[in-house]
Every structure is written in structure tokens, then in C-alpha cells.
Design an enzyme around this catalytic site. Sequence first.
Site, PDB file in Angstrom:
ATOM      1  CE  LYS A  88      -4.271  -1.767   1.906  1.00  0.00           C
ATOM      2  NZ  LYS A  88      -4.181  -3.179   2.062  1.00  0.00           N
ATOM      3  CD  GLU A 110     -11.167   5.340   1.697  1.00  0.00           C
ATOM      4  OE1 GLU A 110     -10.912   6.299   1.395  1.00  0.00           O
ATOM      5  OE2 GLU A 110     -10.761   4.295   1.147  1.00  0.00           O
ATOM      6  CB  SER A 376      -0.262  -8.394  -1.185  1.00  0.00           C
ATOM      7  OG  SER A 376      -0.927  -9.222  -0.372  1.00  0.00           O
TER       8      SER A 376
HETATM    9  C1  LIG Z   1      -5.118  -4.163   1.657  1.00  0.00           C
HETATM   10  C2  LIG Z   1      -4.382  -5.409   1.242  1.00  0.00           C
HETATM   11  C3  LIG Z   1      -4.903  -5.934   0.348  1.00  0.00           C
HETATM   12  C4  LIG Z   1      -6.223  -5.829  -0.597  1.00  0.00           C
HETATM   13  O1  LIG Z   1      -5.845  -4.565  -1.338  1.00  0.00           O
HETATM   14  P1  LIG Z   1      -5.712  -4.813  -3.080  1.00  0.00           P
HETATM   15  O2  LIG Z   1      -6.165  -3.214  -3.283  1.00  0.00           O
HETATM   16  O3  LIG Z   1      -6.606  -5.643  -3.322  1.00  0.00           O
HETATM   17  O4  LIG Z   1      -4.327  -4.941  -3.333  1.00  0.00           O
HETATM   18  C5  LIG Z   1      -4.104  -7.374   0.151  1.00  0.00           C
HETATM   19  N1  LIG Z   1      -2.989  -7.593   0.714  1.00  0.00           N
HETATM   20  C6  LIG Z   1      -2.782  -6.941   1.763  1.00  0.00           C
HETATM   21  C7  LIG Z   1      -1.347  -7.358   2.613  1.00  0.00           C
HETATM   22  C8  LIG Z   1      -3.191  -5.867   2.218  1.00  0.00           C
HETATM   23  O5  LIG Z   1      -2.750  -5.018   3.183  1.00  0.00           O
END
Ligand SMILES: *Cc1c(COP(=O)(O)O)cnc(C)c1O
Length: 397
Positions: A88, A110, A376
Amino acid sequence: MYGVNERGYYGQFGGAFIPEMLYPNVEELRQKYLQIILEPGFKAEMEDLLRDYVGRPTPLYHAKRLSERYNAKIYLKREDLNHTGAHKINNTVGQILLAKRLGKTRIIAETGAGQHGVATATVCALTGLECIVYMGKIDTERQRPNVEKMRLMGATVVPVTSGSQTLKDATNEAIRDWINNPVDTHYIIGSVVGPHPYPDMVARFQSVISEEIRKQLQEKEGRELPDYVVACVGGGSNAAGAFYHFLDEPSVQLVAVEAAGLGVDTGHSAATSVLGKTGIIHGSKTLLMQTEDGQITEPYSISAGLDYPGVGPQHAHLADTGRARFIAITDNEAMEALRELSRLEGIIPAIETSHALAALGQLGAGPEDVVVLNLSGRGDKDLNTILTYFETHDVQK
Ligand SMILES: *Cc1c(COP(=O)(O)O)cnc(C)c1O
């Protein structure tokens, strides 16, 4: 073909369905964003911060024990190693630099689980801009550590007491704020959702992920293109970034993994590509989980980052055209995959990411295939949920 067109659409999805009062804000952004982010000085500043502050490039790690388990050559793109623990921050760094160039002094956002709020508070502290984060009151209670982190970094967290006191209401409150402060305020949206140009802008900021994957694969495999790219999808930003530079490479299979929750047919799910129909959410025409008369259905997933009732318009288009394959993974499958990666590789992934991991067995990949999975985020933030889950679901810990 899969990128946004000049009217802000991906095929039949996208656009900017916003109240009249918000038009000047969104229009200013639409007119200026490309010019600003493509400018060499902007790119240089962004690259410096991504390298020295965020910690990029993130490693592309060949996970040998995981590869053995699934009989394919699996690489993990380590977004979990970024500052603040997930992808993010790539987007918030980009948007804060953009906000500065637009002359904005005040940032609003938000947040639901609080991860995007923390990433936003982080870059506000970094640049000295005022930060106001709207968060449903119930979420502020459920996600205390994230609220404390934001406050520690100087952000104002506003608990929203209207409606169901969760993300949807926090979003409404942020929009209201933006309408009232059109001149000095920029609204940082956390995923590839919202009115045009947000989905395209956020995808561009996250595209550094696939840019790096191509270079790193060239070094490690002697070819830039993997056979599969796998990523989880909430709103879709980490997937959009991981897919970006492969969209027009038909040999690369794109796999988007959604949260099935308790099961796609149980009424407790967030598998938008299966359950969704075309509708409008947060200013964008996309696939959306809704009732017969168009009311948005409450989504459910064990993972706070995936329980979103829609999906970004580009993902709706990728699903519609068949360019990406969508797989839905249940809570139980995701938690099993979380434990598996922890034990095979010594990496505790976020519960969101664990959904992507659980799809590895369904790809149909062979021993010669190169699979890149976008890791992610890390699982530290989920520790309480993880422990509670395993305490109530089995005896093996
Ligand atoms: C917020 C988040 C997501 C989901 O958000 P996307 O916009 O779909 O990427 C996925 N993995 C993690 C670790 C997150 O913090």
C-alpha cells in the site's frame, strides 16, 4: 487494450459517477495527474523515496520448498518487506508527491482495517502534511493498534458514528469532507477503485511491482516473462501492479484470487467476480455484489483487506474479457496456506496474501513453469485473528 481509455473506461467498466459537488476536485485531478506523474522530476523523487524510504526493489525470492510442494518453479515477490509491511505504501508515496505538486496542504483518507490509514499517516509524517483519517467507530475499536500507530505519527483519526459505523460510512464522511474543502485537500484512495482517474493513477503507482519482476526474472531465469502471475484481489491494487507490465503479453497467465469467505454459495462471501453484477460503487461502474433491487450486499471474509463488495473496474474488464482467470478461496483454504508457507519457508504472510497462496494447487502449472506470486503483505497485523482461528478450528498449532 486492457488499459484505461481517454474517457476513463476499461471496456464497459470505469468512468466517474460522482455528485455534482465533487466534480471540480475530480476534474482537477483528471486534467493534471498524467502530466505531473510522467514528469522527470517527479519520477526521480518517487524513485528516491521508493529506494531509500520504502526499501525497493523488493526481492524476487525463489521459494524452493514451496516449489517442491507444488511441482513448479515458484517465485515470491516480497512486497511484505516494504516499509509498513505491504504494497500500500507504493501508492501513498505516489499520491503524497502528487498532492504536494497540486499545492495541497491537507490529506484525507478513509480506512477499514486501518492498513491504508497507516500507510497514509506514514507519508503525511514524511512530508509534513496534515492528515485526517476517517474510520468507522466499530473499526476503530476492532483495530486499536492501527489507530494508535496513526495517532503516534501525528494523524487525526475521526471515528465515524453514522450508519453501520464501518468502511462504507467512513468513505461517505471522507467524501463529505472533500466537498467542503475542494481547494486545499487531496483525498488519497487506497486501491484501484473510485472515479476515474483513481484506478489508473493507483495502478501506475503500483506498476513498479511488475516492472521489477521483469528485470529480476531476466537476471534469474534469462527471460522477462513468467508463465503465471498470481495475486489476491480486494479492491485490486496489488494485483493491478503485479499484472501491469504483463497485460499485453498473452503468454503470461494472470490469476486473480478473491475471498470466497465461508463459501461462494453461503451468503458469507466476497467473491465479486462470481457473485457480482454490473453496478456503481464509489463513483465507478464495475462488478458489484448487490441484491435484486440494487442494494449493496455486505461482503464477508476472514481477511479485512478482501471483504470489499466490488472490485476495481480494470479487474471487472479482465474478468469480462477472460484475460485474467479468477479463483475464489475460502477462509479455511487461506488459513491452511498461511500455515503452510510459515512452515515451508519461514515467512508468515498476511491473511489477504494467503488466499493467493491457496490457489497455487489449482493453477495447473508444471515443473518447467515459472510462477510469480505477489506476496502483498506480512502477517504480523493478523496475529490475533490467526491465533483465534487455529484455537477454534483444530488442535494442531
Ligand atoms: C489491503 C491489502 C490487500 C487488498 O488490497 P488490494 O487493493 O486488492 O491489493 C491485499 N493484501 C494486503 C497485505 C493488504 O494490506
